[in-house]
Motif scaffolding. Structure first.
Motif, PDB file in Angstrom:
ATOM      1  N   SER A 174     -23.091  -7.626 -19.850  1.00  0.00           N
ATOM      2  CA  SER A 174     -23.102  -7.119 -18.473  1.00  0.00           C
ATOM      3  C   SER A 174     -21.840  -6.329 -18.175  1.00  0.00           C
ATOM      4  O   SER A 174     -21.892  -5.283 -17.513  1.00  0.00           O
ATOM      5  CB  SER A 174     -23.238  -8.276 -17.482  1.00  0.00           C
ATOM      6  N   LEU A 175     -20.711  -6.807 -18.667  1.00  0.00           N
ATOM      7  CA  LEU A 175     -19.455  -6.082 -18.469  1.00  0.00           C
ATOM      8  C   LEU A 175     -19.498  -4.747 -19.204  1.00  0.00           C
ATOM      9  O   LEU A 175     -19.075  -3.714 -18.667  1.00  0.00           O
ATOM     10  CB  LEU A 175     -18.271  -6.937 -18.929  1.00  0.00           C
ATOM     11  N   GLY A 176     -20.047  -4.736 -20.408  1.00  0.00           N
ATOM     12  CA  GLY A 176     -20.206  -3.477 -21.135  1.00  0.00           C
ATOM     13  C   GLY A 176     -21.076  -2.500 -20.367  1.00  0.00           C
ATOM     14  O   GLY A 176     -20.757  -1.315 -20.258  1.00  0.00           O
ATOM     15  N   HIS A 177     -22.163  -3.002 -19.804  1.00  0.00           N
ATOM     16  CA  HIS A 177     -23.068  -2.136 -19.043  1.00  0.00           C
ATOM     17  C   HIS A 177     -22.377  -1.569 -17.804  1.00  0.00           C
ATOM     18  O   HIS A 177     -22.492  -0.368 -17.510  1.00  0.00           O
ATOM     19  CB  HIS A 177     -24.319  -2.915 -18.642  1.00  0.00           C
ATOM     20  N   ALA A 178     -21.654  -2.410 -17.085  1.00  0.00           N
ATOM     21  CA  ALA A 178     -20.958  -1.942 -15.880  1.00  0.00           C
ATOM     22  C   ALA A 178     -19.891  -0.911 -16.235  1.00  0.00           C
ATOM     23  O   ALA A 178     -19.742   0.105 -15.540  1.00  0.00           O
ATOM     24  CB  ALA A 178     -20.349  -3.133 -15.138  1.00  0.00           C
ATOM     25  N   LEU A 179     -19.170  -1.145 -17.316  1.00  0.00           N
ATOM     26  CA  LEU A 179     -18.153  -0.173 -17.747  1.00  0.00           C
ATOM     27  C   LEU A 179     -18.800   1.153 -18.152  1.00  0.00           C
ATOM     28  O   LEU A 179     -18.267   2.226 -17.859  1.00  0.00           O
ATOM     29  CB  LEU A 179     -17.322  -0.744 -18.895  1.00  0.00           C
ATOM     30  N   ARG A 180     -19.944   1.080 -18.798  1.00  0.00           N
ATOM     31  CA  ARG A 180     -20.646   2.308 -19.184  1.00  0.00           C
ATOM     32  C   ARG A 180     -21.043   3.103 -17.948  1.00  0.00           C
ATOM     33  O   ARG A 180     -20.967   4.332 -17.942  1.00  0.00           O
ATOM     34  CB  ARG A 180     -21.886   1.969 -20.018  1.00  0.00           C
TER      35      ARG A 180
END
Length: 150
Positions: A69-75
């Protein structure tokens, strides 16, 4: 008498007994920062989602869903280095994490790395015995990417 012994044993176990009853994924899902990140995501406030997920990550660094989820938000904030780092952590924790494979594949398309996206699609084909949503979504994203590049 047996009831009294059971009550005394449960009281002596204290917080440990409660921790056994709670599934770690339930604790993460009920975390206030995870809940706030989900609400931020729904209203498109990706910076708030990142902030909340970073807080949650400090409590749950070994949770693949938090990392994904953190990866997705950063993307979504166009921080691809950060996104790739957290997708990578999610896949280290759970190499069969379907969501992380889908999202990292989509991120690779955003940085014009079709070969890496296809590797994650192949991984999903190996993970999903029947077509799963993540595999279908990444397959469509790759097809769309190819059509756009023609």
């Amino acid at each position: 008498m047996r009831r009294i012994v059971l009550v005394v044993l449960l009281a002596a176990a204290g917080p440990w007994a409660q921790a056994v009853d709670t599934d770690p994924s339930e604790r993460v899902a009920a975390d206030p920062d995870v809940i706030a990140a989900r609400a931020a995501r729904e209203r498109g406030d990706w910076k708030e989602a990142v902030l909340r997920l970073q807080r949650a990550e400090r409590r749950y660094p070994g949770d693949a869903d938090v990392q994904n989820s953190l990866g997705h938000a950063l993307r979504q904030t166009r921080d691809f280095d950060g996104a790739f780092r957290h997708y990578g952590k999610a896949l280290q924790i759970d190499p069969r994490h379907r969501g992380a494979h889908e999202y990292i594949g989509e991120a690779y398309l955003q940085v014009d790395d079709l070969a890496s996206a296809e590797r994650h699609l192949a991984a999903l084909r190996g993970i999903c015995m029947l077509p799963c949503e993540e595999m279908q979504d990444l397959d469509k994203a790759i097809a769309d990417y190819r059509a756009k590049k023609r």
